[in-house]
Design an enzyme around this catalytic site. Structure first.
Site, PDB file in Angstrom:
ATOM      1  N   HIS A  13      30.487  43.538  37.611  1.00 25.13           N
ATOM      2  CA  HIS A  13      31.883  43.861  37.944  1.00 25.13           C
ATOM      3  C   HIS A  13      32.617  44.385  36.715  1.00 25.13           C
ATOM      4  O   HIS A  13      33.315  45.396  36.773  1.00 25.13           O
ATOM      5  CB  HIS A  13      32.631  42.593  38.395  1.00 25.13           C
ATOM      6  CG  HIS A  13      32.352  42.159  39.803  1.00 25.13           C
ATOM      7  ND1 HIS A  13      32.421  43.013  40.880  1.00 25.13           N
ATOM      8  CD2 HIS A  13      32.049  40.939  40.320  1.00 25.13           C
ATOM      9  CE1 HIS A  13      32.156  42.329  41.991  1.00 25.13           C
ATOM     10  NE2 HIS A  13      31.914  41.069  41.681  1.00 25.13           N
TER      11      HIS A  13
ATOM     12  N   HIS B  15      63.414  29.317  34.744  1.00 22.43           N
ATOM     13  CA  HIS B  15      62.684  28.049  34.647  1.00 22.43           C
ATOM     14  C   HIS B  15      62.387  27.642  33.209  1.00 22.43           C
ATOM     15  O   HIS B  15      62.285  26.458  32.913  1.00 22.43           O
ATOM     16  CB  HIS B  15      61.400  28.124  35.473  1.00 22.43           C
ATOM     17  CG  HIS B  15      61.692  28.156  36.950  1.00 22.43           C
ATOM     18  ND1 HIS B  15      61.978  27.027  37.662  1.00 22.43           N
ATOM     19  CD2 HIS B  15      61.789  29.187  37.817  1.00 22.43           C
ATOM     20  CE1 HIS B  15      62.226  27.355  38.915  1.00 22.43           C
ATOM     21  NE2 HIS B  15      62.116  28.661  39.041  1.00 22.43           N
TER      22      HIS B  15
ATOM     23  N   GLU C 153      28.889  38.944  37.497  1.00 20.96           N
ATOM     24  CA  GLU C 153      30.217  39.153  36.922  1.00 20.96           C
ATOM     25  C   GLU C 153      30.191  40.236  35.851  1.00 20.96           C
ATOM     26  O   GLU C 153      31.126  41.026  35.741  1.00 20.96           O
ATOM     27  CB  GLU C 153      30.769  37.846  36.339  1.00 20.96           C
ATOM     28  CG  GLU C 153      30.943  36.716  37.356  1.00 20.96           C
ATOM     29  CD  GLU C 153      31.859  37.081  38.515  1.00 20.96           C
ATOM     30  OE1 GLU C 153      32.742  37.948  38.341  1.00 20.96           O
ATOM     31  OE2 GLU C 153      31.677  36.511  39.609  1.00 20.96           O
TER      32      GLU C 153
END
Ligand code: ADP
Ligand code: ZN
Length: 647
Positions: free
Chosen positions: A438, A354, A435
């Site tokens: 995490h 591509h 977050e």
């Protein structure tokens, strides 16, 4: 509504044309019953009369009073001229003999007129209703048939399913080498059918391409046609399912006729599951006549042409397990080719294909892009390349650089950045801690995936914030400690909320679901715990959709033990995670601060903070950040002041 339709469908099962004619007649009749009024209205208008507030009985009264000059009696109306010159038109009471008697008696001259003529009869009785009917029909047809078939395509697809000669070659299909290998034989057969026929070889009539969406099934089918240089008929399974029963079947018939006429040729049926679902799985509405008839027609067609006719049907699905077994019998789609998501090498090749189409800069590193796009399909990669080109265009650049590619990847993975949807302060705080939790667990747990980026910018539809963890390479096998690390990382969000905010929120539901799934799989599928030992309790049902089938052939007691184990296991991990977060409190606080400032932190920065903390140098790093940040702020301020002065 739906019920009604269905009845009609059954009744006019065999012949949709009959339905059409009956519809047409019905509408004409309805319209004609209103027509006489319309006719008289027209006459009124053409003779420039005005309908006054008189009735039929008023006319009789006026006659008796001697006020009438002349009466014209039509079939439906009376037109009356008064002695003072006024003209009145009223609707007539039909078959009333007393009117003439009264007129005779009071010596009012009268005569007959023809108030309905054949022309207006024709226009209002036939042409307009038929026209209205056609308008409605065309409207419905264009909505129902969505591009396939077109208007009034009753049972006929003649000229509607057109063949094309795709200009796609195997080189355009990157990766997927095994799938290509499997279909190469077909190309050879289509090129030299006689050679095979003379030998009496049986060539497959149907090949089922199985794989998740966007993996290049359509592309591969086109490439087969392109390589063999034969006509390619593409249809989508869902386009066969129509408002009227019988249309789909007729279309299948025409499709095959057309393909045979242009043989050797290829028929490609996308989403074949739309027609090929098992009859048992017909859904809550009961059987679906239309689908069943279409399927039967398809089976009949495939059985009908003998294998000497060089027409090959390629069909695509991502749900092979729902297909009617009849479709997979010998002589039909007896061959299945897996078209899977690309691995690292495949992704590099697809990107290369591509990138050729755009103007890429020298700094573009496709391997880096491939590394961070594990799990994406070919269509996603094609999108990324295009998106990168668009980004560069928007920036007015002459070429597309790595920068744009990385941005495009992020967009593709996490959905479009929704700058407009900003979090309120309370949500922002929760998301920032969640977050960070995490991220810190991910970075400090062995076997967990590295953190690429932490963000509290809402993206896509669901995620308020996200932590991108990307595997370094494609992983086919997960070791036990890696599964546990994944669970820990998932629990990190909820744990951070509890530890630092003191109250938990709904934000962790998806994390908990995934953590539970992993823990269950460890017990039930991978035989990694003592609960069930090596005994497998659930089979992995669907390769493509994930998840497992609920076939329970083990005891209630074991089930209970599994549940208890999973619950206890998650609790244990949660405790460990919370302790770890406590330990890294200063890092989390700094991350939250930086997330507030910038909304996004790179994985590199997270690692830097953790490393500094482990080496007791966190304060220095924080000082440095603060200094730089105030400096930046001052610079910004100065810039603003300058701008202010300028204007
Ligand atoms: P599917 O039919 O499996 O849903 P498509 O064939 O429609 O997927 O793929 C959509 C697009 O994605 C293709 O037109 C192509 O641009 C790109 N693509 C998908 N797989 C590949 C591949 N293996 N090589 C090159 N391009 C691919
Ligand atoms: Zn989370």
């Amino acid at each position: 509504m739906a019920d009604n339709n269905k009845k009609n469908n059954n009744f006019f099962n065999q012949n949709p044309l009959l339905l059409f004619i009956i519809f047409a007649i019905l509408i004409v009749l309805i319209f004609r019953s209103i027509a006489p009024n319309a006719v008289s209205e027209v006459n009124n208008l053409t003779s420039q009369n005005r309908v006054m507030a008189y009735t039929y009985s008023d006319i009789k009264k006026l006659a008796k009073e001697g006020k009438l000059a002349y009466v014209a009696i039509g079939r439906n109306t009376l037109r009356v001229k008064l002695k003072d010159g006024e003209i009145i038109t009223v609707n007539k009471v039909p078959n009333d003999p007393t009117l003439v008697e009264i007129l005779d008696k009071y010596h009012v001259p009268y005569g007959a007129v023809n108030d309905s003529n054949w022309l207006s009869d024709l226009i209002f009785g036939w042409i307009i209703p038929i026209f209205i009917f056609f308008a409605i029909w065309m409207f419905l047809a264009s909505r129902m048939q969505k591009g396939m078939g077109g208007v009034l395509g009753f049972g006929s697809a003649k000229g509607l399913i057109k063949s094309e000669k795709p200009n796609v070659k195997f080189d355009d299909v990157a990766g997927n080498d095994e799938a290509k290998e499997e279909v190469k034989e077909i190309v050879d057969f289509l090129k030299n059918p006689d050679r095979y026929i003379e030998l009496g070889a049986k060539i497959p009539k149907g090949v089922l391409l199985v794989g998740p969406p966007g993996t290049g099934k359509t592309l591969l089918a086109k490439a087969v046609a392109g390589e063999a240089d034969v006509p390619f008929f593409a249809v989508s399974g869902s386009s066969f399912i129509e408002m009227f029963v019988g249309v789909g079947a007729a279309r299948v018939r025409d499709l095959f006729n057309q393909a045979k006429k242009e043989a050797p040729s290829i028929i490609f049926i996308d989403e074949i599951d739309a027609i090929g679902k098992t009859r048992a799985a017909a859904g809550p509405m009961g059987g679906n006549d239309e689908r069943e008839q279409t399927l039967n027609q398809l089976l009949a067609e495939m059985d009908g042409f003998d294998s000497n006719e060089p027409v090959i049907v390629l069909a695509a699905t991502n749900r092979p397990e729902v297909l009617d077994p009849a479709l997979l019998r010998p002589g039909r789609f007896d061959r299945q080719v897996l078209v899977d998501k690309p691995d690292f090498k495949g992704r590099v090749q697809i990107l290369k294909v591509h990138v050729k189409k755009i103007k890429a800069g020298k700094d573009v590193n496709l391997e880096e892009i491939a590394r961070i796009t594990a799990g994406l399909a070919g269509a996603d990669l094609a999108n990324i390349v295009n998106e990168a080109a668009l980004l560069a265009g928007r920036k007015g650049k002459k070429e597309v650089n790595q920068e744009e590619f990385l941005e495009a990847v992020e967009r593709q993975i996490a959905g479009l950045e929704k700058k407009s949807r900003r979090l309120n302060e309370k949500d922002k705080k929760i998301v920032a801690y969640h977050e960070s939790g995490h991220a810190v667990i991910g970075e400090t747990t062995e076997g967990a995936r590295k953190v690429k980026k932490v963000s509290i910018v809402p993206r896509g539809l669901a995620a308020l914030g996200y932590t991108l963890n990307l595997p370094e390479e494609d992983k086919y096998l997960m070791q036990k400690h890696e599964l546990v690390a994944e669970i820990d990382t998932l629990l990190g969000g909820r744990a951070a909320e509890e530890v630092f905010i003191g109250e938990i929120s709904t934000g962790a539901s998806n994390d908990l679901e995934r953590a539970t799934d992993i823990a269950k799989a460890m017990v039930k599928i991978y035989g990694m715990t003592d609960v069930a030992g090596l005994m497998v309790l659930e089979k992995q049902a669907n390769k493509f959709l994930g998840g497992f089938a609920e076939t329970k052939d083990y005891s209630e007691k074991l089930q209970q033990e599994v549940d208890e184990f999973v619950k206890k296991f998650l609790e244990e991990r949660y405790k460990i995670v919370k302790e770890k977060l406590q330990k890294y409190k200063p890092v989390i606080e700094q991350m939250v601060k930086e997330l507030y400032d910038k909304e996004v932190i790179e994985g590199e920065r997270v690692r830097e903070l953790i490393k500094a903390y482990d080496e007791s140098k966190l304060e220095e790093v924080i000082d440095e950040y603060n200094k730089k940040n105030t400096q930046n702020n001052n610079e910004e301020k100065e810039e603003k002041d300058e701008n202010g002065n300028n204007s």
